[in-house]
Enzyme design. Structure first.
Site: not given
Lengths: 136, 130
Positions: B39, B77-79, B82
């Site tokens: 994501f 989820v891409c940090i 995010a």
């Protein structure tokens, strides 16, 4: 695919500041350099605006990240394809773009241009040769 | 075949996440493998555990979570994306001194290297988004 190296192509189609796609695409590109893959970038449609020379975002208050494109050569990312028709449709020429270069280690570190002007048809052929195409 | 899915748009605003979900489900039913679901961009918002959609509508996050549980999907989820958008898990909230976290436990936070690695490991990487 050979030697476990894949051909990654990042296709940039959007102008740099109206949406976050250009900035976040560049972040993936820089990370991909650490994986020793065969990486290339495409700038087409409004994506050609991403590498316009002399960007100034002062009035809009957006973060100007255009200098990061100049660092791509240092990451061994030196295949940047700019679509000729996209430039022409927007009244631009190669002179409108940043002077993006890399140092060729196989040629006594001679400084060479990273930007290759390609036609829409040539670009289609290049895309056909890729293992992974990520566009935004 | 082994697929990595890249989802670049948020829930409800855009159909990207729905299409990716339907694809993942159909691919698994046909015996294919989903190596990873990554994501990115506004796609990170698909991982919120706090969304309360109307009862007669689909719950996008829960639907992903159920599919992941059933088939042990790796949902990442891409940090960086995010953090920009206020999506934090408990660890990250602690680290950043924030008083709340909102990432559903079915998802994990990690770096963009997971996307590139997903592209290397899978036979196909499919992008869902504009």
């Amino acid at each position: 695919m050979s030697d476990g190296i894949k051909k990654f192509m990042f296709v940039n189609t959007k102008a740099p500041y109206g949406t976050v796609y250009a900035l976040e695409s560049l972040e993936v590109v820089l990370i991909s350099a650490a994986f020793d893959q065969d990486v290339s970038l495409v700038f087409c449609d409004d994506g050609v605006f991403q590498i316009m020379d002399k960007q100034n975002t002062e009035a809009s208050g957006m973060k100007n990240f255009s200098n990061a494109y100049k660092a791509l050569g240092d990451y061994d990312i030196n295949k940047l394809y700019v679509e000729k028709e996209s430039l022409e449709e927007r009244g631009l020429t190669l002179d409108s773009l940043m002077d993006l270069t890399y140092e060729d280690e196989d040629d006594d570190w001679a400084e060479k241009p990273s930007i290759n002007l390609v036609s829409r048809a040539e670009l289609a052929d290049l895309m056909d040769q890729q293992d992974v195409v990520i566009s935004s | 075949m082994k697929f990595t899915l890249l989802i670049n748009e948020g829930p409800y605003q855009h159909q990207a996440s729905d299409t990716a979900y339907q694809f993942a489900k159909a691919a698994i039913e046909k015996g294919h493998e989903i190596y990873r679901v990554f994501f990115y961009n506004d796609g990170v918002n698909n991982a919120t555990r706090l969304a309360v959609p109307p009862q007669d509508d689909r719950n996008i996050t829960e639907r992903w979570a159920e599919l992941a549980k059933e088939h042990e999907l790796d949902m990442v989820v891409c940090i960086a994306a995010a953090q920009r958008r206020g999506m934090l898990d408990a660890d990250e909230a602690g680290r950043q001194g924030k008083d709340a976290d909102n990432i559903h436990p079915a998802f994990r936070i990690s770096g963009l290297g997971q996307l590139v690695e997903g592209g290397i490991q899978a036979d196909r990487l499919l992008t869902f988004g504009d």
